[in-house]
Each structure stands twice: as structure tokens, then as C-alpha cells.
Design a protein around this motif. Structure first.
Motif, short mmCIF file in Angstrom:
data_model
loop_
_atom_site.label_atom_id
_atom_site.label_comp_id
_atom_site.label_asym_id
_atom_site.label_seq_id
_atom_site.Cartn_x
_atom_site.Cartn_y
_atom_site.Cartn_z
N MET A 27 -34.59 30.24 -44.46
CA MET A 27 -34.04 31.41 -43.41
C MET A 27 -32.33 31.30 -43.38
N SER A 28 -31.70 32.14 -43.33
CA SER A 28 -30.08 32.37 -43.16
C SER A 28 -29.85 31.84 -41.77
N LEU A 29 -28.41 31.63 -42.06
CA LEU A 29 -27.81 31.28 -40.56
C LEU A 29 -28.00 32.50 -39.59
N GLU A 30 -27.73 33.83 -40.32
CA GLU A 30 -27.74 35.07 -39.61
C GLU A 30 -29.19 35.25 -38.91
N GLN A 31 -30.32 35.06 -39.69
CA GLN A 31 -31.49 35.04 -39.20
C GLN A 31 -31.93 34.29 -38.10
N GLN A 32 -31.39 32.92 -38.30
CA GLN A 32 -31.71 31.82 -37.32
C GLN A 32 -30.90 32.14 -36.07
N ILE A 33 -29.82 32.81 -36.09
CA ILE A 33 -29.32 33.27 -34.51
C ILE A 33 -30.05 34.56 -33.97
N SER A 34 -30.57 35.43 -34.90
CA SER A 34 -31.19 36.55 -34.44
C SER A 34 -32.54 36.00 -33.72
N LYS A 35 -33.13 34.91 -34.50
CA LYS A 35 -34.37 34.13 -33.82
C LYS A 35 -33.95 33.55 -32.61
N GLY A 36 -32.79 33.04 -32.69
CA GLY A 36 -32.44 32.09 -31.41
C GLY A 36 -32.35 33.19 -30.30
N ILE A 37 -31.89 34.17 -30.37
CA ILE A 37 -31.75 35.27 -29.32
C ILE A 37 -32.90 35.70 -28.78
N MET A 38 -34.03 35.70 -29.59
CA MET A 38 -35.13 36.16 -28.97
C MET A 38 -35.78 34.90 -28.25
N ASP A 39 -35.69 33.77 -28.93
CA ASP A 39 -36.11 32.63 -28.19
C ASP A 39 -35.47 32.29 -26.83
N ALA A 40 -34.32 32.49 -26.78
CA ALA A 40 -33.49 32.38 -25.39
C ALA A 40 -33.86 33.44 -24.47
N MET A 41 -34.07 34.78 -24.95
CA MET A 41 -34.61 35.72 -24.10
C MET A 41 -35.99 35.33 -23.45
N LYS A 42 -37.01 34.91 -24.28
CA LYS A 42 -38.13 34.49 -23.71
C LYS A 42 -38.25 33.53 -23.01
N ALA A 43 -37.00 32.38 -22.94
CA ALA A 43 -37.02 31.13 -22.04
C ALA A 43 -36.23 31.46 -21.04
N LYS A 44 -35.73 32.61 -21.11
CA LYS A 44 -34.52 33.19 -19.95
C LYS A 44 -33.54 32.00 -19.70
N ASP A 45 -32.93 31.68 -20.96
CA ASP A 45 -31.85 30.82 -21.08
C ASP A 45 -30.50 31.54 -21.02
N ALA A 46 -29.82 31.94 -20.24
CA ALA A 46 -28.64 32.86 -19.86
C ALA A 46 -27.42 32.39 -21.01
N VAL A 47 -27.16 31.40 -20.70
CA VAL A 47 -26.20 30.57 -21.40
C VAL A 47 -26.34 30.57 -22.95
N ARG A 48 -27.43 30.29 -23.56
CA ARG A 48 -27.78 30.22 -24.83
C ARG A 48 -27.73 31.85 -25.52
N LEU A 49 -28.35 32.62 -24.59
CA LEU A 49 -28.44 34.04 -25.01
C LEU A 49 -27.04 34.73 -25.08
N SER A 50 -26.28 34.57 -24.20
CA SER A 50 -24.90 34.87 -24.02
C SER A 50 -24.06 34.49 -25.41
#
Length: 149
Positions: free
Chosen positions: A1-24
Motif C-alpha cells: 500500500m502506497s503512502l498516499e493510500q495509507q493516508i486516505s485510510k488513516g483519514i477514514m479511521d480517524a473519522m470513525k474514531a472521531k480523532d479530530a487532531v489526526r483527521l485535521s
């Protein structure tokens, strides 16, 4: 998985976890990735090296901003910046220790055959490419000056 894909996945995970700092932080990185992709024709996915450059630039800017906020007696803003820097650093390679940096720069100097400050440009060219993402450009420059000077 490329870094770009990892970041996109991280955005979704942060939304689910309601982690505002990580999401931002990740959305900010994604914004710069998208801007870089639209700057050239036919770029569908950014190479990991380019994504690393973006992330290290954002981490450096965040660290600099935190230092400014601390100097202005705004620890609340400094903490937020440093929290975002921590998110960026998860995706960056481990930074070199001062001893490791010295060893790497010495190896580059020996490889290039540099003996004086006149050849700093040659050393910096090779060292900057080899150590990209693992050491700050200013740190590399300072170490080259110290070893050649």
C-alpha cells in the motif's frame, strides 16, 4: 500500500474514531498531495518519495510554528501543532541520530573524495538525496561544514 493510500485510510479511521487532531493533520497532508497531483498532466498517484517530501515539509512547518507559539506564550496552539507533527512523523522514516548522521556524511565525503569546503556542493548533492526524509537539510549542511571545515 502506497503512502498516499495509507493516508486516505488513516483519514477514514480517524473519522470513525472521531480523532479530530489526526483527521485535521491527515486532511491537510491529503490537500497538499492532491495539489501536487494536479500540477502535472496524467499523474494518478504520487510516488512515495514525493509524499515523504510533503509530509516532512509539513512536520518541519509544524515544529517551527510550535516554537513560535511557545515564544508567544501560547502553549495551547503549540500543543496542537506538535500533536499534528506527531501524526506526520508516523509516516516518515526514523530520523538519524547525530552519530548516524556523522557516519553517513563521512561516508558520502569519502565516496565523493571531497577534501575542502570548495567541494561542499558535490557532497551536499549526494548527501541530500541519500538522506532525504531521514535528516533535515540544515542538519546535513551543518555536519558537512563541520567535517570539511
Amino acid at each position: 500500500m502506497s503512502l498516499e493510500q495509507q493516508i486516505s485510510k488513516g483519514i477514514m479511521d480517524a473519522m470513525k474514531a472521531k480523532d479530530a487532531v489526526r483527521l485535521s493533520a491527515l486532511r491537510n497532508a491529503k490537500k497538499y498531495i492532491i495539489e501536487a497531483k494536479t500540477s502535472g498532466p496524467g499523474i494518478t498517484e504520487l510516488p512515495d518519495a514525493d509524499v515523504l517530501k510533503i509530509l516532512s515539509k509539513l512536520a518541519k512547518q509544524g515544529t517551527d510554528s510550535a516554537a513560535i507559539f511557545t515564544g508567544q506564550n501560547r502553549p495551547d496552539l503549540a500543543e496542537e501543532e506538535l500533536a499534528q507533527v506527531a501524526v506526520f512523523q508516523e509516516f516518515l522514516p526514523r530520523q538519524l541520530s547525530p552519530e548516524e548522521l556523522t557516519a553517513e556524511v563521512k561516508a558520502v565525503i569519502a565516496e565523493v573524495g571531497a577534501t575542502s569546503m570548495k567541494e561542499m556542493g558535490k557532497v551536499m548533492g549526494v548527501a541530500s538525496k541519500r538522506l532525504a526524509g531521514r535528516a533535515d537539510g540544515k542538519e546535513i549542511s551543518d555536519k558537512v561544514k563541520e567535517l570539511l571545515g
